[in-house]
Design an enzyme around this catalytic site. Structure first.
Site, short mmCIF file in Angstrom:
data_model
loop_
_atom_site.label_atom_id
_atom_site.label_comp_id
_atom_site.label_asym_id
_atom_site.label_seq_id
_atom_site.Cartn_x
_atom_site.Cartn_y
_atom_site.Cartn_z
N ASP A 403 33.14 46.45 32.86
CA ASP A 403 34.54 46.08 32.78
C ASP A 403 35.42 47.30 32.48
O ASP A 403 35.04 48.19 31.71
CB ASP A 403 34.72 45.03 31.68
N GLU A 456 34.19 47.94 37.71
CA GLU A 456 35.56 47.48 37.93
C GLU A 456 36.46 48.69 37.72
O GLU A 456 36.82 49.03 36.59
CB GLU A 456 35.93 46.36 36.97
#
Length: 723
Positions: A403, A456
């Site tokens: 993330d 990401e």
């Protein structure tokens, strides 16, 4: 050895940095006798089980017993409780030697103890024939660390730990403890601050709102996924289909009373559902322990503990095992970019900055209200590296979606001028974070062949998914945020205006092969007033569904691996709500069920047709037939394998294109593999009656061509039939 008043006072007050220097066995130099000392604030009197009675030092809770010889290394103590005068038995922790080896401490200090979870945290063990729990925690620069829990009345004076010197590690073996006991660490900071902290390496926690760590019972799960793991090690993921269902465990299904499904219940219902939809992987939003449901798991306080919301760690193991046996890979959303400020967890762990960077310009995300790891500190880097490996080793996870990578790479991420500190060369790149990510990918891929790491990363940082030895970050794949943003922007346009935005469909081919891209339609796109996937679509009721089916077909026609967030597969009207469950009643309506059917058939088409996945990351797998028909908002393209082609023709207007001619590479009979306008999916059933035949009419650079019907707001997939 003589005990001084100062030592007595420091033991009583809980400020002694080396309790083993006072407590436990000590041989006397004068007569070579042995003295056993214990500090037991809860005891009225103390004796050995064999009968010898300890004497209490005056005005203290320190008891002494002198013996001519040490008959037992770890004698059993009988002691009378002050609370109720009952007699209890125990063994002193201070008769045990240090258990953590010097090599372990050295590797921790170097940041290279990749199995650190075996050393730090709480572990049931048998030492010298005595059962108990070994505790160890990294807390440098403090005066004292103690283990506290119900087992000692949460009294930080009673179980102070052994300091392992400059390593900053504190350890203590406590006899008699069993799995399931709650515990924390009480830390006396360098400046006298007294804190209670959950264990950073705790492998189990109590359910919120409790913030207590739990002594874990050793896993009893008998893994049945050996065949899966062997196949995973040989997984040629670059040339195989990967279609991923992104899932928030707490809001996929709930019981009528609003309580969560357990891992076992989820396995029973979710796995058959995704098998029917032909997904290859599940991606779980973070399931490490977190105190606040509304964070969706992205504000982690227990990095090594599967959240207690859905069951025990072995329950999660059983869920992953069941997925593997059903042919489903499991990807875990992992959060190394930041952590919350909760005072029971990592924040200012020793009363000072420790896990976070000490400079607030580098140690705090102002927008998110969270703290940033100090990637340049070896022990902090080791914590994260070991955590990544832990989930794969202990739970057989098949990949990590990392993330917020962009926030890690840039020192000025979401900061104004003057609010960030440059690196040593005056640049904005976070050199320590870059080195961490490269080491993460190098170590992980070196240990676990076939396991994926997916970034990401929302910027144009180069070579995110290229090998470290070539100068890349080493990720397997990267989310294609550019494709997602451009194409969602396009599809939300009224079809009458789409011809003016045609380049948003085609622009991705400029950069499509610079990285190994994942095409995400994730949870981030269906929250915060952005609308659900269906609600984003323009037009009337019928057109919304037609646009949605067309858009999903475009995702599968485009190069790159696929991801779709739960609820989008049946066209949920509402934005995702984490406090409830998906709107499953919609599946009773044929038009919603049609979208669901289409997603399953797109997955099957993607898997069965090699041309749709063999070269997802290579330009040889894609070629335009015609990308210039902006006036009619039609795209025609080919996906190519070594042996064959699949054609996709997409009409982004509600006007059916009758007699539409496209060039094709080979003469013959072409079969309509899938038509999103089929009434089976809720469409108008406009199409080509199953097959088409080429004409000897040169077109678009090809010697042969086809004339076909391209349905309104629809896509058709064609393939030449070999007789």
């Amino acid at each position: 050895m003589p005990i001084t008043k100062l030592n007595i006072s420091r033991i009583q007050q809980g400020t002694h940095h080396d309790p083993f220097n006072v407590l436990g066995w000590h041989q006397q130099t004068k007569d070579e006798s042995w003295l056993l000392r214990v500090f037991m604030p809860a005891a009225e009197q103390v004796a050995l089980k064999t009968g010898e009675v300890f004497s209490r030092l005056k005005d203290t809770d320190i008891f002494e017993l002198k013996l001519p010889v040490r008959t037992e290394q770890h004698p059993v103590l009988r002691w009378q409780s002050k609370a109720d005068l009952s007699w209890l038995e125990s063994i002193s922790p201070y008769t045990f030697t240090a258990l953590i080896g010097e090599l372990d401490l050295y590797l921790l200090g170097e940041g290279r103890h990749y199995d650190a979870w075996h050393i730090l945290g709480a572990h049931l063990d048998v030492v010298d024939g005595v059962a108990g729990c070994q505790f160890a925690v990294w807390a440098p620069g403090v005066q004292r660390v103690s283990v506290i829990g119900d087992f000692n009345g949460w009294d930080g004076r009673s179980l102070p730990m052994r300091s392992r010197g400059q390593s900053g590690v504190w350890e203590l073996f406590v006899p008699g403890l069993e799995g399931g006991w709650g515990y924390k660490y009480e830390i006396l900071g360098a400046h006298g601050q007294l804190m209670t902290k959950a264990d950073p390496y705790a492998q189990q926690s109590f359910n919120r709102p409790e913030t207590i760590s739990c002594i874990p019972v050793p896993s009893q799960h008998d893994w049945q996924d050996r065949v899966w793991l062997a196949q995973r090690a040989q997984f040629d993921w670059q040339h195989k289909p990967i279609s991923t269902y992104e899932l928030h465990v707490g809001s996929w299904r709930r019981h009528p009373d609003g309580t969560f499904y357990s891992w076992a219940e989820l396995a029973e219902s979710l796995i058959p559902y995704l098998t029917e939809l032909a997904y290859t992987h599940i991606e779980l939003l973070p399931i490490a322990e977190h105190p606040l449901d509304e964070s969706w798991g992205y504000q982690v306080t227990g990095y090594f503990a599967p959240t207690a919301r859905f069951g025990l760690p072995d329950d999660f193991r059983a869920f992953v095992d069941a997925c593997h046996q059903a042919g489903l890979g499991v990807i875990l959303d992992w959060v190394p970019a930041h952590f919350p400020k909760d005072d029971f967890a990592l924040a200012r762990f020793t009363g000072e900055t420790l896990y976070e960077h000490p400079d607030p310009r580098r140690g705090e995300h102002q927008d998110w209200g969270t703290l940033i790891f100090d990637y340049g500190r070896n022990e902090v880097k080791n914590f994260l590296l070991a955590n990544a490996l832990y989930w794969i080793d202990e739970f057989h996870i098949d990949g990590l979606r990392v993330d917020a990578v962009a926030s890690m790479l840039y020192l000025d991420y979401s900061r104004k001028a003057g609010e960030w500190a440059a690196n040593q060369y005056g640049g904005r790149e976070n050199l320590e974070a870059i080195a961490f990510l490269r080491e993460l990918n190098t170590v992980l891929h070196g240990r676990f062949a076939g396991v994926l790491t997916i970034a990401e990363e929302s910027t144009a940082w180069p070579m995110v998914s290229r090998p470290v030895e070539l100068g890349g970050l080493g990720f397997s794949m990267k989310w294609n945020m550019g494709w997602m943003n451009d194409n969602l922007s396009y599809i939300e346009e009224d079809p009458v205006h789409r011809k003016y935005h045609h380049n948003q469909l085609t622009f991705s081919q400029i950069y499509a092969y610079t990285e190994n891209f994942f095409l995400p339609l994730s949870h981030d796109e269906v929250v915060h007033m952005k609308g659900s996937m269906l609600d984003k679509m323009p037009g009337d009721y019928w057109q919304k569904f037609a646009n949605l089916r067309l858009f999903y077909a475009w995702q599968y026609a485009h190069p790159g691996k696929k991801l779709l967030f739960m609820g989008s597969e049946f066209g949920q009207w509402n934005e995702w709500r984490d406090k409830g469950e998906l709107d499953w009643t919609l599946c009773q309506f044929p038009i919603h069920h049609g979208v669901q059917r289409l997603v399953g058939d797109l997955n099957r088409l993607y898997q069965n047709e090699v041309a749709l996945h063999q070269y997802d990351f290579n330009s040889r797998g894609f070629s335009w037939i015609d990308c210039h028909d902006s006036d009619q908002s039609v795209l025609s393209l080919m996906r190519n394998s070594d042996e064959e082609h699949v054609l996709a023709i997409l009409n982004f207007t509600p006007v059916p294109r009758l007699g539409y001619r496209i060039g094709v590479p080979q003469a013959g009979r072409y079969q309509e593999l899938l038509n999103t306008d089929s009434d089976y999916y809720g469409g108008s059933n406009c199409g080509n009656a199953g097959e088409l035949h080429t004409q000897d009419v040169p077109w678009m650079g090809f010697a042969q061509s086809l004339v076909l019907v391209v349905p309104p707001l629809a896509a058709v997939f064609l393939k030449r039939v070999v007789s």
